[in-house]
Design a protein around this motif. Structure first.
Motif, mmCIF file in Angstrom:
data_model
loop_
_atom_site.group_PDB
_atom_site.id
_atom_site.type_symbol
_atom_site.label_atom_id
_atom_site.label_comp_id
_atom_site.label_asym_id
_atom_site.label_seq_id
_atom_site.Cartn_x
_atom_site.Cartn_y
_atom_site.Cartn_z
ATOM 1 N N THR A 119 -57.447 74.028 37.399
ATOM 2 C CA THR A 119 -56.686 73.548 38.561
ATOM 3 C C THR A 119 -56.540 72.042 38.599
ATOM 4 O O THR A 119 -55.605 71.537 39.180
ATOM 5 C CB THR A 119 -57.310 74.023 39.888
ATOM 6 O OG1 THR A 119 -58.679 73.671 39.893
ATOM 7 C CG2 THR A 119 -57.144 75.522 40.063
ATOM 8 N N TRP A 177 -51.100 83.451 30.668
ATOM 9 C CA TRP A 177 -52.013 84.567 30.424
ATOM 10 C C TRP A 177 -53.236 84.028 29.673
ATOM 11 O O TRP A 177 -53.186 82.977 29.057
ATOM 12 C CB TRP A 177 -51.345 85.689 29.635
ATOM 13 C CG TRP A 177 -50.642 85.204 28.412
ATOM 14 C CD1 TRP A 177 -51.203 84.876 27.215
ATOM 15 C CD2 TRP A 177 -49.251 84.955 28.278
ATOM 16 N NE1 TRP A 177 -50.242 84.442 26.334
ATOM 17 C CE2 TRP A 177 -49.023 84.487 26.966
ATOM 18 C CE3 TRP A 177 -48.154 85.080 29.123
ATOM 19 C CZ2 TRP A 177 -47.773 84.147 26.496
ATOM 20 C CZ3 TRP A 177 -46.908 84.742 28.650
ATOM 21 C CH2 TRP A 177 -46.730 84.292 27.355
ATOM 22 N N ASN A 229 -62.597 87.249 35.005
ATOM 23 C CA ASN A 229 -61.710 87.073 36.145
ATOM 24 C C ASN A 229 -60.803 85.882 35.834
ATOM 25 O O ASN A 229 -61.239 84.731 35.905
ATOM 26 C CB ASN A 229 -62.510 86.852 37.422
ATOM 27 C CG ASN A 229 -61.633 86.751 38.642
ATOM 28 O OD1 ASN A 229 -60.576 86.133 38.631
ATOM 29 N ND2 ASN A 229 -62.088 87.374 39.717
ATOM 30 N N PHE A 230 -59.557 86.169 35.502
ATOM 31 C CA PHE A 230 -58.616 85.121 35.105
ATOM 32 C C PHE A 230 -58.388 84.119 36.230
ATOM 33 O O PHE A 230 -58.369 82.910 35.993
ATOM 34 C CB PHE A 230 -57.298 85.757 34.660
ATOM 35 C CG PHE A 230 -56.303 84.781 34.096
ATOM 36 C CD1 PHE A 230 -56.648 83.929 33.070
ATOM 37 C CD2 PHE A 230 -55.011 84.734 34.592
ATOM 38 C CE1 PHE A 230 -55.728 83.035 32.536
ATOM 39 C CE2 PHE A 230 -54.086 83.852 34.062
ATOM 40 C CZ PHE A 230 -54.451 82.997 33.035
ATOM 41 N N ASN A 231 -58.250 84.587 37.457
ATOM 42 C CA ASN A 231 -58.016 83.676 38.589
ATOM 43 C C ASN A 231 -59.216 82.755 38.819
ATOM 44 O O ASN A 231 -59.040 81.572 39.126
ATOM 45 C CB ASN A 231 -57.676 84.471 39.850
ATOM 46 C CG ASN A 231 -56.320 85.139 39.741
ATOM 47 O OD1 ASN A 231 -55.393 84.605 39.135
ATOM 48 N ND2 ASN A 231 -56.204 86.331 40.296
ATOM 49 N N ALA A 232 -60.435 83.278 38.664
ATOM 50 C CA ALA A 232 -61.626 82.440 38.800
ATOM 51 C C ALA A 232 -61.669 81.398 37.680
ATOM 52 O O ALA A 232 -62.045 80.248 37.915
ATOM 53 C CB ALA A 232 -62.885 83.298 38.780
ATOM 54 N N TYR A 233 -61.273 81.791 36.487
ATOM 55 C CA TYR A 233 -61.214 80.849 35.368
ATOM 56 C C TYR A 233 -60.235 79.718 35.683
ATOM 57 O O TYR A 233 -60.545 78.540 35.488
ATOM 58 C CB TYR A 233 -60.794 81.575 34.086
ATOM 59 C CG TYR A 233 -60.427 80.648 32.960
ATOM 60 C CD1 TYR A 233 -61.406 79.991 32.232
ATOM 61 C CD2 TYR A 233 -59.099 80.419 32.633
ATOM 62 C CE1 TYR A 233 -61.075 79.126 31.201
ATOM 63 C CE2 TYR A 233 -58.755 79.559 31.606
ATOM 64 C CZ TYR A 233 -59.741 78.913 30.895
ATOM 65 O OH TYR A 233 -59.415 78.051 29.889
ATOM 66 N N ILE A 234 -59.063 80.067 36.188
ATOM 67 C CA ILE A 234 -58.045 79.061 36.539
ATOM 68 C C ILE A 234 -58.603 78.117 37.611
ATOM 69 O O ILE A 234 -58.489 76.898 37.488
ATOM 70 C CB ILE A 234 -56.745 79.738 37.042
ATOM 71 C CG1 ILE A 234 -56.100 80.570 35.938
ATOM 72 C CG2 ILE A 234 -55.772 78.715 37.599
ATOM 73 C CD1 ILE A 234 -55.630 79.784 34.745
ATOM 74 N N ARG A 235 -59.205 78.675 38.663
ATOM 75 C CA ARG A 235 -59.743 77.846 39.757
ATOM 76 C C ARG A 235 -60.833 76.904 39.256
ATOM 77 O O ARG A 235 -60.891 75.748 39.651
ATOM 78 C CB ARG A 235 -60.315 78.727 40.866
ATOM 79 C CG ARG A 235 -59.291 79.306 41.800
ATOM 80 C CD ARG A 235 -59.932 79.939 43.035
ATOM 81 N NE ARG A 235 -60.991 80.901 42.728
ATOM 82 C CZ ARG A 235 -60.768 82.192 42.446
ATOM 83 N NH1 ARG A 235 -59.544 82.665 42.439
ATOM 84 N NH2 ARG A 235 -61.781 82.991 42.198
ATOM 85 N N ILE A 287 -51.855 75.128 33.413
ATOM 86 C CA ILE A 287 -52.274 76.479 33.741
ATOM 87 C C ILE A 287 -51.547 77.464 32.829
ATOM 88 O O ILE A 287 -50.323 77.515 32.818
ATOM 89 C CB ILE A 287 -51.988 76.789 35.225
ATOM 90 C CG1 ILE A 287 -52.794 75.830 36.102
ATOM 91 C CG2 ILE A 287 -52.336 78.229 35.545
ATOM 92 C CD1 ILE A 287 -52.521 75.935 37.574
#
Length: 110
Positions: free
Chosen positions: A106, A7, A96-102, A4
């Motif tokens: 992940t 940035w 959306n960085f968090n959506a990309y990570i999810r 992960i």
């Protein structure tokens, strides 16, 4: 890099929107050049992984400006700057960085 990221990192791709036939240039040479351009544009995006494609800012160019023309006019430079600025603002509004990570990161190990 696996895991992960701290940035996001982004890529930029210039996408030529205009074809020779759209410019009303006719003839077998222009037709073949359009076919070659279409093939190259198709192939280049075909091999990009979804997790990389989703972080790529596509800048659509509707003028015939060459990437290897290092003596561009001020008008061409301003045009490219404005198209890039608009594309980046549109991209950031949707990113959306968090959506990309999810979605894409992940399942990877840190």
């Amino acid at each position: 890099m696996e895991g992960i990221p701290k940035w996001p990192t982004f890529g930029v791709k210039f996408k030529k929107k205009i074809s020779f036939s759209a410019q009303r240039k006719t003839g077998i040479l222009y037709y073949l050049l359009d076919v070659i351009r279409a093939t190259l544009n198709y192939d280049s995006s075909e091999y990009v992984r979804n997790k990389d494609k989703i972080r790529t800012i596509e800048i659509e160019i509707d003028r015939d400006i060459s990437a290897t023309d290092f003596k561009k006019s001020k008008e061409s430079i301003d045009y490219l700057y404005n198209k890039g600025y608009e594309a980046t603002l549109n991209f950031i509004d949707q990113w959306n960085f968090n959506a990309y990570i999810r979605t894409y990161r992940t399942n990877e190990t840190r």
